[in-house]
Design an enzyme around this catalytic site. Structure first.
Site, PDB file in Angstrom:
ATOM      1  N   HIS A  37      -2.051   7.439   7.397  1.00 44.25           N
ATOM      2  CA  HIS A  37      -0.937   8.320   6.678  1.00 44.25           C
ATOM      3  C   HIS A  37      -1.725   9.818   6.114  1.00 44.25           C
ATOM      4  O   HIS A  37      -1.244  10.808   6.576  1.00 44.25           O
ATOM      5  CB  HIS A  37      -0.434   7.606   5.325  1.00 44.25           C
ATOM      6  CG  HIS A  37       0.896   6.983   5.587  1.00 44.25           C
ATOM      7  ND1 HIS A  37       2.015   7.516   6.165  1.00 44.25           N
ATOM      8  CD2 HIS A  37       0.881   5.523   5.328  1.00 44.25           C
ATOM      9  CE1 HIS A  37       2.913   6.563   6.010  1.00 44.25           C
ATOM     10  NE2 HIS A  37       2.537   5.315   5.744  1.00 44.25           N
ATOM     11  N   CYS A  69       6.738   0.154   7.378  1.00 38.92           N
ATOM     12  CA  CYS A  69       6.179   1.305   6.488  1.00 38.92           C
ATOM     13  C   CYS A  69       7.389   1.668   5.312  1.00 38.92           C
ATOM     14  O   CYS A  69       8.544   1.864   5.891  1.00 38.92           O
ATOM     15  CB  CYS A  69       5.850   2.398   7.516  1.00 38.92           C
ATOM     16  SG  CYS A  69       5.405   3.816   6.496  1.00 38.92           S
ATOM     17  N   LEU A  70       7.074   1.940   4.271  1.00 42.40           N
ATOM     18  CA  LEU A  70       7.960   2.276   3.215  1.00 42.40           C
ATOM     19  C   LEU A  70       8.649   3.547   3.628  1.00 42.40           C
ATOM     20  O   LEU A  70       9.867   3.950   3.431  1.00 42.40           O
ATOM     21  CB  LEU A  70       7.545   2.514   1.854  1.00 42.40           C
ATOM     22  CG  LEU A  70       7.058   0.820   1.141  1.00 42.40           C
ATOM     23  CD1 LEU A  70       6.243   1.327  -0.120  1.00 42.40           C
ATOM     24  CD2 LEU A  70       8.135   0.156   1.099  1.00 42.40           C
ATOM     25  N   GLN A  80       3.092  10.012   1.067  1.00 41.73           N
ATOM     26  CA  GLN A  80       4.625   9.208   1.173  1.00 41.73           C
ATOM     27  C   GLN A  80       5.145   9.600  -0.098  1.00 41.73           C
ATOM     28  O   GLN A  80       6.582   9.234  -0.223  1.00 41.73           O
ATOM     29  CB  GLN A  80       4.376   7.630   1.020  1.00 41.73           C
ATOM     30  CG  GLN A  80       3.747   7.338   2.593  1.00 41.73           C
ATOM     31  CD  GLN A  80       3.622   5.682   2.565  1.00 41.73           C
ATOM     32  OE1 GLN A  80       2.485   5.352   2.064  1.00 41.73           O
ATOM     33  NE2 GLN A  80       4.731   5.320   3.046  1.00 41.73           N
ATOM     34  N   GLY A 120       0.752  -1.271  -0.162  1.00 38.36           N
ATOM     35  CA  GLY A 120       0.297  -0.112  -0.206  1.00 38.36           C
ATOM     36  C   GLY A 120       0.901   1.037  -0.041  1.00 38.36           C
ATOM     37  O   GLY A 120       2.162   1.300   0.436  1.00 38.36           O
ATOM     38  N   HIS A 171      -3.770   1.528   8.018  1.00 37.49           N
ATOM     39  CA  HIS A 171      -2.491   2.086   7.861  1.00 37.49           C
ATOM     40  C   HIS A 171      -2.382   3.390   6.811  1.00 37.49           C
ATOM     41  O   HIS A 171      -1.886   4.335   7.173  1.00 37.49           O
ATOM     42  CB  HIS A 171      -1.454   1.079   7.417  1.00 37.49           C
ATOM     43  CG  HIS A 171       0.084   1.761   7.160  1.00 37.49           C
ATOM     44  ND1 HIS A 171       1.122   1.171   8.217  1.00 37.49           N
ATOM     45  CD2 HIS A 171       0.724   2.456   6.400  1.00 37.49           C
ATOM     46  CE1 HIS A 171       2.144   1.864   8.072  1.00 37.49           C
ATOM     47  NE2 HIS A 171       1.972   2.641   6.860  1.00 37.49           N
ATOM     48  N   GLU A 172      -2.894   2.959   5.959  1.00 39.05           N
ATOM     49  CA  GLU A 172      -2.954   4.372   4.567  1.00 39.05           C
ATOM     50  C   GLU A 172      -3.895   5.431   4.922  1.00 39.05           C
ATOM     51  O   GLU A 172      -3.660   6.621   4.690  1.00 39.05           O
ATOM     52  CB  GLU A 172      -3.290   3.679   3.488  1.00 39.05           C
ATOM     53  CG  GLU A 172      -2.573   2.567   2.951  1.00 39.05           C
ATOM     54  CD  GLU A 172      -1.096   2.802   2.643  1.00 39.05           C
ATOM     55  OE1 GLU A 172      -0.542   3.811   2.907  1.00 39.05           O
ATOM     56  OE2 GLU A 172      -0.318   1.556   2.724  1.00 39.05           O
TER      57      GLU A 172
HETATM   58 ZN   LIG Z   1       3.296   3.598   5.697  1.00 41.69          ZN
END
Ligand SMILES: [Zn+2]
Length: 176
Positions: free
Chosen positions: A136, A90-91, A51, A46, A132-133
């Site tokens: 963000h 998380c990226l 991000q 995701g 999670h998204e």
């Molecule tokens: Zn993340």
């Protein structure tokens, strides 16, 4: 289509609230498709627009078993039920995983890429990725949900692991 650079912690963009999308036009869909390319290039499940440095309420998700990526615009979690412990990465927080609490089940709504309202009930990894998204988009990171410092663990740097050793938890934790 393009792979965009991923913004990493502690960049302030990750702490800002993304704005509601008013019109699902070509530039917005290009952004969504670039986000999909970026998610794929980084083996994530995701990605949220923050991000890649864009404060618009757009997320993309593709679970490992899914053939098609999902694009959700103005996503909202409407109901959360239950609690469970999950491992999360998380990226935008590379090199770490943490243990946090997420919901067992969520009810969710968003617009898809054709402006159609989508409602769904999700559990498992999809529920986790959705929470999670959406976090963000609200400037929240999973590390904010850690109950202690011990709940965050550093991963070995890429290439550091002995090729003879089986890969550790990192391969089971999907970065989002
Ligand atoms: Zn993340």
């Amino acid at each position: 289509m393009a792979v965009l650079p991923i913004i990493t912690f502690p960049n302030a963009v990750l702490r800002q609230r993304a704005r509601k999308v008013r019109e699902i036009d070509k530039p917005l869909l290009r952004l969504a498709h670039d986000m999909i390319d970026t998610m794929h290039a980084n083996y994530g499940v995701g990605l949220a627009a923050n991000q890649v440095g864009v404060l618009k309420r757009v997320i993309v998700i593709q679970l490992p078993e899914e053939e098609e990526p999902r694009i959700y615009i103005n996503p909202e979690i409407v109901v959360r039920e239950g609690e469970r412990e999950v491992e999360e990465g998380c990226l935008s927080v590379p090199g770490y995983i943490g243990t946090i609490t997420r919901s067992i089940l969520v009810r969710f709504r968003a617009l898809d890429s054709t402006s159609k309202l989508v409602r769904l009930k999700a559990d498992g990894l999809l529920a986790q990725a959705l929470e999670h998204e959406v976090d963000h988009l609200n400037g929240v990171l999973y590390i904010d949900h850690l109950k202690s410092h011990e709940a965050l663990r550093e991963l070995p740097p890429p290439g550091a692991e002995d090729a003879a050793e089986p890969k550790e938890a990192a391969t089971e934790v999907h970065a989002v």
